[in-house]
Design an enzyme around this catalytic site. Structure first.
Site, mmCIF file in Angstrom:
data_model
loop_
_atom_site.group_PDB
_atom_site.id
_atom_site.type_symbol
_atom_site.label_atom_id
_atom_site.label_comp_id
_atom_site.label_asym_id
_atom_site.label_seq_id
_atom_site.Cartn_x
_atom_site.Cartn_y
_atom_site.Cartn_z
ATOM 1 N N LEU A 12 41.871 47.705 33.733
ATOM 2 C CA LEU A 12 41.754 46.486 33.639
ATOM 3 C C LEU A 12 41.607 45.069 34.832
ATOM 4 C CD1 LEU A 12 42.005 44.131 30.523
ATOM 5 C CD2 LEU A 12 42.008 43.164 33.346
ATOM 6 N N CYS A 27 39.222 47.158 37.603
ATOM 7 C CA CYS A 27 37.881 46.367 37.256
ATOM 8 C C CYS A 27 37.806 45.137 37.630
ATOM 9 C CB CYS A 27 37.271 46.577 36.385
ATOM 10 S SG CYS A 27 37.418 48.732 35.582
ATOM 11 N N GLU A 28 38.293 43.733 37.404
ATOM 12 C CA GLU A 28 38.955 42.425 37.702
ATOM 13 C C GLU A 28 38.570 41.886 38.811
ATOM 14 O OE1 GLU A 28 38.224 40.725 35.730
ATOM 15 O OE2 GLU A 28 38.145 41.076 33.226
ATOM 16 N N SER A 29 39.094 42.766 39.706
ATOM 17 C CA SER A 29 39.484 41.854 41.380
ATOM 18 C C SER A 29 39.287 43.068 42.547
ATOM 19 C CB SER A 29 40.654 40.759 40.815
ATOM 20 O OG SER A 29 41.821 41.882 40.779
ATOM 21 N N TYR A 61 31.396 45.469 31.280
ATOM 22 C CA TYR A 61 32.689 45.202 31.260
ATOM 23 C C TYR A 61 33.248 46.801 30.897
ATOM 24 C CZ TYR A 61 37.188 42.983 30.889
ATOM 25 O OH TYR A 61 38.561 42.692 31.744
#
Length: 248
Positions: free
Chosen positions: A133, A136-138, A233
Site C-alpha cells: 500500500l 503504491c501511495e508514495s 488503485y
C-alpha cells in the site's frame, strides 16, 4: 549494480565470459567489444528490476512464515516484539524499504521498517500488505504531498490524520494511521485475515477501495466505486501485494 545481480542476469540470459567475444587487436575488435557490452547493458537494465523484485518477494515470504502470522500483545516498550528481534527478518523489511526508495538514509529505513512491523502486527495486518500500500501511495517518500493535500508515506488526508490522532508528517505516526485506517476498513467489510492465505479477498478489495475513495463511496455503490482512479488503485495494490507474496 551488485556483483550478485550481474551474475544472476548472466545466469538468466545464458551469457558467460566465454560467450562474449574473442578480443583481437585493432579498432574493429574494440568496436565489436563495445557493441556487445552495450547490448549486455541493455539486457541488465531490462531484467534487473524484475530480478530484484523476485529476490525481495522471496525474502519477505521467508521472513513472514518464519515469524508466523499471529498478532502479539503490544509490549511495554516500543519495538520489543520478538518478531523483529530476528535480524534476518527485520533486515528483509529494511531491504523492501530500500528497494522502493534508495534515497532514504539508513536511519530512516530502519525507522520505517520498525513502524511497519510494529503497527502491522498490533492491528493484525500482514506487513507485506502495508508495504504494498505504501509503495503504491508514495513510493516510500515520507514528505510526499499530493495535489489533493494527502500527506506522507500512506498519503493520509489531514482530516483523516486528525481523526486518527496522528501527525502525518511523522513517518512512524503516518504508518500508525495507515494501519489503523486499513484495519478499520477490513473489519467493516468482514475480513478476519482471510486475505493472508491467498493474497486476495473481496473484503480486502473493498477495504482498499474505501482507503482510496472513502467508505461512503463504497457504500453508495455497494462495492468498488466505478471511479477509474479507484479501480486502478485497487488493482495496483493487489498486484503489488501478490508480487510480494511471490504469487506473480
Amino acid at each position: 549494480m551488485a556483483v550478485s545481480e550481474v551474475a544472476a542476469v548472466q545466469s538468466d540470459t545464458g551469457m558467460s565470459g566465454s560467450d562474449a567475444v574473442t578480443v583481437k587487436s585493432g579498432n574493429k575488435a574494440r568496436s565489436s567489444v563495445l557493441d556487445i557490452v552495450m547490448s549486455y547493458i541493455d539486457i541488465v537494465q531490462t531484467d534487473v528490476r524484475r530480478h530484484c523484485r523476485a529476490l525481495l518477494a522471496a525474502a519477505l515470504c521467508s521472513a513472514f512464515f518464519l515469524a508466523g502470522v499471529s498478532s502479539p500483545t503490544l509490549a511495554d516498550t516500543l519495538y520489543e516484539q520478538p518478531y523483529y528481534k530476528n535480524q534476518a527478518y527485520f533486515e528483509s523489511y529494511c531491504q523492501a524499504v530500500r528497494y522502493y526508495n534508495s534515497q532514504l538514509s539508513e536511519k530512516q529505513v530502519s525507522s520505517i521498517a520498525q513502524a511497519i512491523l510494529h503497527y502491522s502486527y498490533y492491528y493484525g495486518l500482514d506487513p507485506r500488505l502495508v508495504v504494498a500500500l505504501i509503495a503504491c501511495e508514495s513510493n516510500f517518500r515520507p514528505k510526499a504531498v499530493s495535489s489533493a493535500g494527502a500527506v506522507g508515506l500512506g498519503q493520509l488526508m489531514p482530516g483523516t490524520a486528525r481523526e486518527e490522532g496522528v501527525n502525518p508528517y511523522d513517518a512512524q505516526l503516518n504508518i500508525h494511521g495507515v494501519c489503523r485506517v486499513l484495519c478499520g476498513h477490513l473489519k467493516r467489510y468482514g475480513d478476519h485475515g482471510e486475505y493472508m492465505r491467498t493474497g486476495y479477498s473481496h473484503s480486502l478489495e473493498l477495504a482498499l477501495a474505501a482507503y482510496n475513495a472513502g467508505p461512503g463511496a463504497v457504500e453508495k455503490y455497494d462495492g468498488v466505486p466505478p471511479y477509474p482512479e479507484t479501480i486502478n488503485y485497487v488493482s495496483k495494490v493487489l498486484s503489488e501485494y501478490r508480487r510480494l507474496l511471490g504469487l506473480q
